[in-house]
Design a protein around this motif. Structure first.
Motif, PDB file in Angstrom:
ATOM      1  N   VAL A 182       0.837  -1.202   0.000  1.00 49.92           N
ATOM      2  CA  VAL A 182       0.000   0.000   0.000  1.00 49.92           C
ATOM      3  C   VAL A 182       0.871   1.250   0.000  1.00 49.92           C
ATOM      4  O   VAL A 182       0.613   2.207  -0.743  1.00 49.92           O
ATOM      5  CB  VAL A 182      -0.954  -0.007   1.213  1.00 49.92           C
ATOM      6  N   TYR A 183       1.923   1.232   0.816  1.00 44.36           N
ATOM      7  CA  TYR A 183       2.853   2.365   0.841  1.00 44.36           C
ATOM      8  C   TYR A 183       3.472   2.583  -0.532  1.00 44.36           C
ATOM      9  O   TYR A 183       3.513   3.722  -1.034  1.00 44.36           O
ATOM     10  CB  TYR A 183       3.948   2.107   1.876  1.00 44.36           C
ATOM     11  N   ALA A 184       3.946   1.509  -1.165  1.00 46.55           N
ATOM     12  CA  ALA A 184       4.581   1.632  -2.479  1.00 46.55           C
ATOM     13  C   ALA A 184       3.591   2.161  -3.513  1.00 46.55           C
ATOM     14  O   ALA A 184       3.932   3.013  -4.346  1.00 46.55           O
ATOM     15  CB  ALA A 184       5.131   0.274  -2.921  1.00 46.55           C
ATOM     16  N   SER A 185       2.359   1.670  -3.459  1.00 43.45           N
ATOM     17  CA  SER A 185       1.348   2.138  -4.399  1.00 43.45           C
ATOM     18  C   SER A 185       1.068   3.623  -4.196  1.00 43.45           C
ATOM     19  O   SER A 185       0.978   4.394  -5.154  1.00 43.45           O
ATOM     20  CB  SER A 185       0.053   1.323  -4.226  1.00 43.45           C
ATOM     21  N   GLY A 186       0.947   4.024  -2.945  1.00 46.10           N
ATOM     22  CA  GLY A 186       0.715   5.432  -2.657  1.00 46.10           C
ATOM     23  C   GLY A 186       1.843   6.319  -3.147  1.00 46.10           C
ATOM     24  O   GLY A 186       1.605   7.401  -3.705  1.00 46.10           O
ATOM     25  N   LYS A 187       3.087   5.876  -2.981  1.00 46.49           N
ATOM     26  CA  LYS A 187       4.242   6.649  -3.449  1.00 46.49           C
ATOM     27  C   LYS A 187       4.245   6.787  -4.964  1.00 46.49           C
ATOM     28  O   LYS A 187       4.733   7.770  -5.521  1.00 46.49           O
ATOM     29  CB  LYS A 187       5.543   5.978  -2.983  1.00 46.49           C
ATOM     30  N   MET A 188       3.695   5.770  -5.668  1.00 42.97           N
ATOM     31  CA  MET A 188       3.648   5.808  -7.138  1.00 42.97           C
ATOM     32  C   MET A 188       2.409   6.517  -7.664  1.00 42.97           C
ATOM     33  O   MET A 188       2.181   6.544  -8.868  1.00 42.97           O
ATOM     34  CB  MET A 188       3.704   4.389  -7.699  1.00 42.97           C
ATOM     35  N   GLY A 189       1.634   7.097  -6.769  1.00 43.83           N
ATOM     36  CA  GLY A 189       0.445   7.817  -7.210  1.00 43.83           C
ATOM     37  C   GLY A 189      -0.808   6.962  -7.251  1.00 43.83           C
ATOM     38  O   GLY A 189      -1.834   7.389  -7.802  1.00 43.83           O
ATOM     39  N   GLY A 190      -0.753   5.755  -6.694  1.00 44.18           N
ATOM     40  CA  GLY A 190      -1.928   4.899  -6.652  1.00 44.18           C
ATOM     41  C   GLY A 190      -3.071   5.571  -5.910  1.00 44.18           C
ATOM     42  O   GLY A 190      -2.856   6.257  -4.909  1.00 44.18           O
ATOM     43  N   VAL A 208      -3.419   4.053   3.932  1.00 46.48           N
ATOM     44  CA  VAL A 208      -4.521   4.598   3.128  1.00 46.48           C
ATOM     45  C   VAL A 208      -4.768   6.051   3.517  1.00 46.48           C
ATOM     46  O   VAL A 208      -4.903   6.935   2.660  1.00 46.48           O
ATOM     47  CB  VAL A 208      -5.803   3.752   3.307  1.00 46.48           C
ATOM     48  N   LYS A 209      -4.828   6.306   4.808  1.00 57.83           N
ATOM     49  CA  LYS A 209      -5.074   7.664   5.279  1.00 57.83           C
ATOM     50  C   LYS A 209      -3.908   8.592   4.950  1.00 57.83           C
ATOM     51  O   LYS A 209      -4.113   9.739   4.518  1.00 57.83           O
ATOM     52  CB  LYS A 209      -5.326   7.649   6.787  1.00 57.83           C
ATOM     53  N   ALA A 210      -2.696   8.103   5.124  1.00 56.44           N
ATOM     54  CA  ALA A 210      -1.519   8.945   4.886  1.00 56.44           C
ATOM     55  C   ALA A 210      -1.450   9.440   3.441  1.00 56.44           C
ATOM     56  O   ALA A 210      -1.040  10.575   3.182  1.00 56.44           O
ATOM     57  CB  ALA A 210      -0.253   8.169   5.238  1.00 56.44           C
ATOM     58  N   PHE A 211      -1.863   8.589   2.494  1.00 54.52           N
ATOM     59  CA  PHE A 211      -1.805   8.956   1.076  1.00 54.52           C
ATOM     60  C   PHE A 211      -3.158   9.412   0.534  1.00 54.52           C
ATOM     61  O   PHE A 211      -3.284   9.640  -0.674  1.00 54.52           O
ATOM     62  CB  PHE A 211      -1.281   7.771   0.256  1.00 54.52           C
ATOM     63  N   ASN A 212      -4.152   9.544   1.411  1.00 51.63           N
ATOM     64  CA  ASN A 212      -5.492   9.979   1.011  1.00 51.63           C
ATOM     65  C   ASN A 212      -6.034   9.120  -0.139  1.00 51.63           C
ATOM     66  O   ASN A 212      -6.562   9.625  -1.125  1.00 51.63           O
ATOM     67  CB  ASN A 212      -5.486  11.460   0.599  1.00 51.63           C
ATOM     68  N   MET A 213      -5.878   7.818   0.005  1.00 44.37           N
ATOM     69  CA  MET A 213      -6.324   6.880  -1.016  1.00 44.37           C
ATOM     70  C   MET A 213      -7.784   6.480  -0.771  1.00 44.37           C
ATOM     71  O   MET A 213      -8.355   6.764   0.281  1.00 44.37           O
ATOM     72  CB  MET A 213      -5.415   5.654  -1.025  1.00 44.37           C
ATOM     73  N   VAL A 214      -8.364   5.838  -1.766  1.00 39.73           N
ATOM     74  CA  VAL A 214      -9.731   5.331  -1.656  1.00 39.73           C
ATOM     75  C   VAL A 214      -9.666   3.902  -1.127  1.00 39.73           C
ATOM     76  O   VAL A 214      -8.983   3.055  -1.702  1.00 39.73           O
ATOM     77  CB  VAL A 214     -10.460   5.349  -3.015  1.00 39.73           C
TER      78      VAL A 214
END
Length: 270
Positions: free
Chosen positions: A67-75, A134-140
């Protein structure tokens, strides 16, 4: 259908973008590549493509690092387990003769299927770590194919942590079917619910069941998607058009369709 082929069809149909998902991994990087290509092919068009990670075994299961890696890549999306969810496997085993459940998505590798509640019905520790990312990267946050009691526990935990972008997937699919009362409980905890064109198209629910959900919950709480893109199931663009036509024939208004197909997705994605 490839992501680029879909993007080119979608822009011609007047769509503003789409979300791409793969049961076996993370689509964030390929979404970024397709979006960049569209910017070169269609100068002046602000066409968007979003990706994310599905927490099946291909991504390491309930893996906060993925999840962290996805968030860093703009997921943008984090889907909880789908084809590797214990609930998915149990339903398919019990209903082995039922068609249209996506059995071809299963991996031949034998690993334990994934559940997110322990024997006492409490969310396991990995879930909190995932929600923190999820919260840190404001993901859905999306629920995937986990059991309805798992989805409700997950939605409640996410809401308690202040996560505001929550989508309960496939509430009309037999694997994850939710009663209207449970759908109301989902939205009372801050989630939106999703209906997919594939489900009634494949005969897995009725068109009227979806229309009734929309009337009961209100279109402001519903996302309409297609769940298409597989070689045998046709174009997501055509599927979205047919979805709108079918629901409109059941009395769902054009402005309500626009709410569920454009306004609500925009609320989640931006």
């Amino acid at each position: 259908m490839t992501d680029l082929a879909l993007a080119m069809e979608a822009v011609k149909a007047g769509m503003a973008g789409f979300v791409t998902k793969c049961h076996q991994g993370d689509t964030s990087a390929r979404a970024a590549v397709v979006e960049e290509a569209m910017g070169l092919l269609y100068l002046g068009k602000d066409f968007r493509v979003w990706g994310g990670v599905v927490l099946n075994h291909g991504a390491g299961g309930l893996n906060p690092s993925a999840v962290y890696a996805s968030g860093k890549m703009g997921g943008r999306f984090v889907w909880f387990p789908t084809v590797d969810a214990e609930n998915d496997a149990l339903y398919k085993k019990k209903h082995a003769s039922q068609q249209g459940l996506g059995n071809a998505n299963e991996q031949p590798i034998r690993k334990n299927k994934i559940r997110i509640l322990d024997e006492q019905g409490v969310l396991i520790p990995e879930v909190k770590e995932i929600l923190q990312q999820v919260k840190a990267f404001n993901m859905v946050l999306a629920t995937g194919h986990i059991a309805v009691q798992e989805s409700l526990a997950l939605v409640r935990a996410a809401a308690a942590m202040g996560i505001q972008k929550i989508l309960v997937n496939h509430v009309s699919l037999p694997i994850t079917n939710a009663s209207l009362a449970l759908q109301k409980e989902y939205i009372d905890n801050g989630a939106m619910v999703e209906h997919c064109y594939y489900t009634p198209m494949a005969g897995l629910c009725s068109w009227e069941e979806i229309a009734e959900s929309i009337r009961t919950l209100g279109p402001e709480h519903v996302i309409l998607s297609t769940d298409l893109g597989q070689p045998a199931n046709g174009s997501p663009v055509e599927g979205m058009e047919k979805f709108a036509e079918q629901l409109h024939s059941l009395g769902i208004l054009e402005e309500e369709l626009y709410q569920m197909m454009a306004v609500n997705p925009e609320r989640l994605l931006y």
